[in-house]
Write a protein that holds these residues in place. Structure first.
Motif, PDB file in Angstrom:
ATOM      1  N   PRO A 116       0.717  -1.333   0.016  1.00 56.44           N
ATOM      2  CA  PRO A 116       0.125   0.081  -0.009  1.00 56.44           C
ATOM      3  C   PRO A 116       0.892   1.424  -0.097  1.00 56.44           C
ATOM      4  N   GLU A 117       1.998   1.449   0.407  1.00 54.34           N
ATOM      5  CA  GLU A 117       2.822   2.503   0.461  1.00 54.34           C
ATOM      6  C   GLU A 117       3.692   2.939  -0.660  1.00 54.34           C
ATOM      7  N   VAL A 118       3.751   1.727  -1.586  1.00 52.73           N
ATOM      8  CA  VAL A 118       4.584   2.047  -2.680  1.00 52.73           C
ATOM      9  C   VAL A 118       3.808   2.284  -3.949  1.00 52.73           C
ATOM     10  N   GLU A 119       4.107   3.299  -4.502  1.00 48.15           N
ATOM     11  CA  GLU A 119       3.729   3.680  -5.923  1.00 48.15           C
ATOM     12  C   GLU A 119       3.800   2.573  -6.869  1.00 48.15           C
ATOM     13  N   ILE A 120       2.971   2.353  -7.771  1.00 39.61           N
ATOM     14  CA  ILE A 120       3.234   1.047  -8.644  1.00 39.61           C
ATOM     15  C   ILE A 120       4.157   1.320  -9.512  1.00 39.61           C
ATOM     16  N   ASP A 121       4.374   2.907 -10.011  1.00 43.37           N
ATOM     17  CA  ASP A 121       5.537   3.417 -10.992  1.00 43.37           C
ATOM     18  C   ASP A 121       6.825   3.086 -10.261  1.00 43.37           C
ATOM     19  N   SER A 122       6.963   2.931  -9.089  1.00 48.08           N
ATOM     20  CA  SER A 122       8.278   2.971  -8.378  1.00 48.08           C
ATOM     21  C   SER A 122       8.774   1.626  -8.177  1.00 48.08           C
ATOM     22  N   LEU A 123       7.817   0.587  -8.553  1.00 50.26           N
ATOM     23  CA  LEU A 123       8.306  -0.946  -8.335  1.00 50.26           C
ATOM     24  C   LEU A 123       9.455  -1.256  -9.227  1.00 50.26           C
ATOM     25  N   ALA A 124      10.445  -1.835  -8.732  1.00 48.14           N
ATOM     26  CA  ALA A 124      11.457  -2.199  -9.545  1.00 48.14           C
ATOM     27  C   ALA A 124      11.291  -3.707 -10.145  1.00 48.14           C
ATOM     28  N   SER A 125      11.777  -3.769 -11.327  1.00 51.09           N
ATOM     29  CA  SER A 125      12.080  -5.243 -11.382  1.00 51.09           C
ATOM     30  C   SER A 125      13.453  -5.732 -11.547  1.00 51.09           C
ATOM     31  N   ILE A 126      13.539  -7.059 -11.441  1.00 50.78           N
ATOM     32  CA  ILE A 126      15.004  -7.482 -11.073  1.00 50.78           C
ATOM     33  C   ILE A 126      15.343  -8.106 -12.553  1.00 50.78           C
ATOM     34  N   PRO A 127      16.630  -7.415 -13.006  1.00 46.61           N
ATOM     35  CA  PRO A 127      17.007  -7.517 -14.346  1.00 46.61           C
ATOM     36  C   PRO A 127      17.669  -8.944 -14.649  1.00 46.61           C
ATOM     37  N   GLY A 128      17.624  -9.444 -15.626  1.00 51.83           N
ATOM     38  CA  GLY A 128      18.248 -10.815 -15.871  1.00 51.83           C
ATOM     39  C   GLY A 128      17.317 -12.039 -15.595  1.00 51.83           C
ATOM     40  N   ASN A 129      17.745 -13.240 -15.694  1.00 53.96           N
ATOM     41  CA  ASN A 129      17.187 -14.342 -15.298  1.00 53.96           C
ATOM     42  C   ASN A 129      17.825 -15.157 -14.619  1.00 53.96           C
ATOM     43  N   LEU A 130      17.245 -16.497 -13.962  1.00 50.55           N
ATOM     44  CA  LEU A 130      18.170 -17.467 -13.225  1.00 50.55           C
ATOM     45  C   LEU A 130      19.071 -18.010 -14.180  1.00 50.55           C
ATOM     46  N   PRO A 131      20.395 -18.319 -13.505  1.00 50.61           N
ATOM     47  CA  PRO A 131      21.431 -18.870 -14.612  1.00 50.61           C
ATOM     48  C   PRO A 131      21.141 -20.262 -14.719  1.00 50.61           C
ATOM     49  N   ASP A 132      21.502 -20.822 -15.848  1.00 48.77           N
ATOM     50  CA  ASP A 132      21.170 -22.199 -16.208  1.00 48.77           C
ATOM     51  C   ASP A 132      21.753 -22.944 -15.362  1.00 48.77           C
ATOM     52  N   LEU A 133      21.118 -23.804 -14.458  1.00 42.71           N
ATOM     53  CA  LEU A 133      21.683 -24.698 -13.546  1.00 42.71           C
ATOM     54  C   LEU A 133      22.380 -25.861 -14.153  1.00 42.71           C
ATOM     55  N   ARG A 134      22.242 -25.958 -15.392  1.00 44.68           N
ATOM     56  CA  ARG A 134      22.968 -27.299 -16.036  1.00 44.68           C
ATOM     57  C   ARG A 134      24.527 -26.858 -16.380  1.00 44.68           C
ATOM     58  N   ARG A 135      24.942 -25.616 -16.101  1.00 44.95           N
ATOM     59  CA  ARG A 135      26.295 -25.383 -16.395  1.00 44.95           C
ATOM     60  C   ARG A 135      27.298 -25.853 -15.387  1.00 44.95           C
ATOM     61  N   ASN A 136      28.083 -26.406 -15.784  1.00 45.35           N
ATOM     62  CA  ASN A 136      29.081 -26.943 -14.858  1.00 45.35           C
ATOM     63  C   ASN A 136      30.138 -25.823 -14.166  1.00 45.35           C
TER      64      ASN A 136
END
Lengths: 292, 337, 329
Positions: free
Chosen positions: C264-284
């Protein structure tokens, strides 16, 4: 058109990669392709490959077991079994190919109509398919050949009819789920006729599942044709056909002359097995999800 | 429950109508003159005309159809040309032999294919799994008439462990008193173990031949359906609830997996009834298959027609039984239907 | 640290899946503790290993899973060494679980009452004659209307919310001391979600039952949980009491997660997204810190040295090379 071509291109490249993956990953499929090629050669060039005349009888060498001169032995009339098997490939393949393609064309046409127009067309075509399926299929084939007369053409017709429902159902389902898709709507707005939409936009979707069906059906069609001739319907002696040859050998097997029935029977089995493996392999290639 | 069965029964009616129409059309499609065909090769012109009138072939097609229906309703399937006997009586005496063979083939296939399929699904990637997949593909490739011959050759000629592969019972045994017509059941009713054993010995090879052929689709479907069910959410719930392995496998997984297996039975019966004819010929089994083959050889059409009709009706009934079975297993069916 | 031994303790747990396309390093050095009666939230994006962890605790992972290291103990029992028969005693009786998509989580062709009876029969000495009564009681406890009639219903005859209630009844039938709720409200409509969460927390409080709430929704977790564990790509990156975590997140990922959570306290416009994706967990060659590629505070060590664990205050642990710093209040 141009847009769809550029979208389609990577799809094909992926498919090709997948084909290579399946082929290298699954040597059985590769083997099936090789065997299929071999049998195809026999079917095409059988009469030139066969060492003897398949109809020539020579009572002096009747009922001889396999030897250097006659690899697969001779039958009661002294005919060379190997030659008869090779030459019969043409007939058996011919029956299967004609029957399967007949049911493929007729079945997919009917199925597309039923799926595209729905309503009465769908109900009537569905009823035809249901009625055919209400019979044990081999029994219906027997009935048809017995009624229409003993000939190769009627074997083909009967085999085509009993396979029809499978093609109708597959193509009906594929067309039905797509008939209201966006690109069909777009093609219609662009002024394409129903026939054109069906042929160019919907029918191609039916092909991949059909390929699997065709391959599996081919084996089954050969079994059917051989089964019919085994009980004396369709192909008539002295013509060489695998089913008849097994029937001819049946009387001798109990007295120990095993080779007369064994070699044609084993060939028949191997051919059908090849088609079934091929069908499984194609299913892996075309639809990796349903791999079992 | 009863309502569902009645509804299924009503659903089978269009199929029965279709079957009757097709068998009717098949007789009328006989090449050349059916009257001459039915009259036999040595008949005179008057005889042919007489037969034509007798068969109603001089009437219109719809009229003929009505006559055909009347005959069917009174149980008249015509007479065999070569024996002169009514087809219906002949089929009635021979049908139990065919049914006994078919059912034994089915039972053999089920008791081997379903456990193997379950086993393969619970151990994906194991040798038993690979064996099952090979068997499944090889099984549908078997020409039944050839495997039958092969079995007869190996078990009778080479090994001598089975009796002469001819007929339902060795000649030295009298047929048990007819109650059901199934020798296995009748000999048990008569408490005649000797006869039972002899009948079973005759039956085992043809039944195994049929069983081998239909094992493949059953096994394939069991494996695929078990695999699907075992990876479903409710199996995870059952395991997370601490239910025992057998409870999870049988009460939860297997009962759900049965649904597609039961559906496959329709196809399996189609295969069974079809190959039955071939196997009967190979083992000289005195069922309706042998009867129809004899008739085919002598171009005797009435038995063929009666045979096709009987087989189709048996098949429709079996499919009905499958539908009912499905409804018993799956509570969702009764509501939607 | 609490002197009393925790009810559940997962220590340095590492898990891999062997697949056709390589080994998936699903969990690495995961440690979690849950005290009796406590509600712990496990929060993370989908694919962060939350559900796999819960299946790992119950040992209902599929055959491709391979536990590489670690220990799990529950009420003094070594879960990783336990025999299947002993595990079956624990599952459903001591640790119960509810799942997302309740509709598919119930056996579609068995009456729901019978499914509850199956659990009762397995774990309690209820007499055959009393089973039905007991099952109906269970249904009544989760406030299913007309439980006698519902007893013979099949899942397809119930709504999604009712199915989840049945799942809860099934899970709580034997009074477990730990409930694992895996995204219990996913796939339900919003009003039902709230009702289900209220029901779960109320029943947990009544029985002083410990609860693990697995969710991707930080706001939901903050509402119901005493403590929150944040997971990212198979790592536990931070764990702290709920208020503490929101007040002073130490891990950059947690901070981002909080910034991207609507409130409720945060304006929708100021919501941040997290850049990037989870790394590929198949990588060695996964970096030591699997968040490093998405992190704006990344330093040179992030890809090399062993991931440090810092304890900022009792119960607030962070695994980061460069945690957020706060000046003393």
């Amino acid at each position: 058109m141009g847009a769809s071509a550029t979208i389609a291109a990577p799809g094909w490249r992926d498919t090709w990669k997948h084909v290579r993956y399946v082929a290298t990953d699954n040597p059985v499929t590769l083997g099936a392709f090789a065997l299929f090629g071999f049998f195809l050669l026999l079917a095409l060039f059988g009469p030139w490959i066969a060492p003897y005349d398949p109809l020539m009888s020579d009572t002096t060498v009747a009922l001889k077991p396999p030897s250097a001169a006659h690899w697969f032995g001779t039958d009661s009339l002294g005919r060379d079994i190997l030659s008869r098997i090779i030459v019969a490939a043409q007939l058996d393949f011919g029956i299967a190919v004609s029957a399967v393609f007949a049911s493929f064309f007729l079945g997919s046409a009917l199925g597309c109509l039923a799926g595209f127009y729905g309503g009465w067309a769908d109900r009537i075509i569905g009823r035809i398919a249901d009625t055919i399926m209400a019979f044990p299929l081999f029994v219906l084939a027997m009935g048809i050949v017995a009624a229409l007369g003993n000939s190769v053409a009627n074997i083909i017709l009967a085999t085509a009819i009993i396979n029809l429902p499978f093609y109708i159902r597959v193509s009906r389902a594929e067309v039905n789920v797509r008939r209201n898709a966006g690109y069909v709507e777009a093609a219609r707005l662009a002024g394409n006729s129903d026939a054109r939409i069906l042929a160019l936009h919907l029918f191609p979707n039916v092909l991949p599942p059909m390929m699997v069906q065709i391959s599996l059906n081919m084996g089954w069609a050969i079994l059917n044709a051989a089964g019919l001739s085994f009980i004396g319907l369709g192909v008539r002696p002295p013509q060489a056909e695998w089913g008849i040859m097994v029937a001819e050998g049946a009387t001798y097997i109990i007295s120990g002359e095993w080779w007369i029935a064994l070699f044609p029977g084993a060939t028949l089995m191997l051919v059908v097995f090849t088609f079934n493996l091929l069908g499984d392999g194609l299913r892996d290639i075309l639809d990796p999800r349903t791999r079992t | 429950m009863l309502k569902m069965i009645l509804r299924r029964l009503a659903g089978a009616i269009p199929n029965i109508v279709g079957v009757v129409i097709v068998t009717f059309l098949l007789t009328r499609a006989l090449p050349g003159d059916p009257a001459a065909y039915f009259a036999g090769p040595s008949a005179t012109t008057e005889a042919i005309e007489q037969i034509r009138a007798q068969l109603g072939l001089d009437k219109s097609l719809p009229h003929q159809f009505v006559l055909y229906l009347k005959e069917l309703a009174s149980g008249d399937l015509g007479n065999s040309l070569s024996t002169g006997q009514p087809v219906l009586a002949e089929i009635r005496t021979r049908l139990p032999a065919s049914l006994e063979l078919t059912l034994c083939g089915l039972v053999l296939a089920c008791v081997t294919a379903i456990p193997l399929g379950v086993l393969a699904a619970t151990r994906p990637g194991s040798w038993i799994d690979h064996l099952c997949r090979m068997l499944a593909t090889a099984g549908v490739s078997l020409p039944t008439f050839f495997t039958g011959l092969l079995l007869a050759y190996v078990c009778y000629f080479l090994l001598g462990i089975s009796p002469s592969p001819v007929g339902r019972l060795d000649v030295s045994f009298p047929a048990p008193a007819t109650v059901t017509g199934l020798y296995l059941v009748d000999s048990l009713i008569a408490r005649d173990m000797e006869t039972f054993r002899a009948a079973a010995a005759q039956l085992i090879l043809p039944a195994a031949t049929l069983g081998l052929f239909v094992m493949a689709p059953l096994m394939r479907m069991t494996r695929a359906s078990m695999l699907g069910v075992l990876s479903s959410d409710f199996i995870r719930t059952a395991r997370a609830s601490g239910l025992s392995g057998t409870k999870v496998l049988y009460t939860y997984a297997f009962r759900n997996a049965l649904l597609p297996i039961v559906t496959t039975l329709g196809m399996v019966f189609s295969f069974l009834l079809g190959s039955n004819v071939l196997v009967e010929k190979v083992f000289a089994w005195p069922g309706i298959g042998s009867y129809v083959i004899e008739a085919l050889v002598s171009s005797d059409y009435a038995p063929v027609q009666g045979f096709v009709l009987t087989m189709a009706l048996v098949y429709v009934m079996l499919n009905l039984a499958i539908d009912v079975m499905y409804g018993v297993i799956d509570p969702r069916v009764g509501i939607e239907g | 640290m609490n002197a009393e031994a925790p009810l559940l303790s997962v220590k340095d747990y590492s898990l891999e899946f062997r697949t056709r396309s390589g080994t998936v390093h699903a969990l690495e050095d995961v440690s979690i503790e849950v005290a009796r009666g406590e509600t712990v939230g496990i929060v993370g994006e989908s694919g962060s290993g939350k559900s796999v962890l819960s299946f790992g605790i119950l040992r209902i992972l599929d055959a491709a899973a391979d536990v590489r290291a670690g220990a799990i103990s529950f009420a003094g029992m070594d879960m990783l060494a336990a025999k299947e028969s002993a595990l079956q005693q624990v599952r459903g009786r001591e640790i119960a679980m509810i799942f997302q998509n309740p509709r598919t989580a119930l056996n579609p062709i068995r009456k729901i009452g019978r499914q509850i009876e199956d659990v009762l029969r397995t774990h309690t000495s209820t007499l055959q004659a009393d089973l039905k009564k007991k099952a109906i009681e269970c249904l009544a406890q989760v406030r299913i209307t007309d439980p006698e009639r519902r007893y013979s219903a099949y899942p397809f005859e119930l709504s999604g919310g009712q199915c989840q209630r049945v799942m809860i009844a099934l899970a709580l039938a034997c009074n477990p001391s730990l409930l694992i709720a895996d995204e219990p409200t996913t796939g339900l409509d919003v009003t039902t979600q709230a009702a289900i969460m209220e029901l779960v927390s109320e029943l947990a409080r009544e029985r002083s039952m410990a609860t693990i709430l697995i969710t991707h929704d930080l706001a939901l977790a903050s509402e119901y949980c005493d403590r929150i564990v944040v997971m990212h790509a198979g790592h536990v990156v931070e764990s702290a009491p709920t208020a503490r975590l929101f007040e002073r997140p130490r891990h950059p990922y947690t901070a981002r997660l909080i910034a991207s959570t609507p409130s409720p306290e945060v304006e929708i416009d100021s919501l941040a997204s997290i850049p990037g994706n989870l790394p590929d967990l198949r990588r060695n060659d996964l970096p030591k810190c699997r968040f490093h590629a998405r992190c704006d505070r990344a330093v040179a060590q992030c890809t090399v040295g062993p991931l440090p664990e810092a304890t900022f205050e009792p119960g607030h642990r962070v695994r980061c090379f460069n945690p957020l710093a706060y000046t003393a209040p």
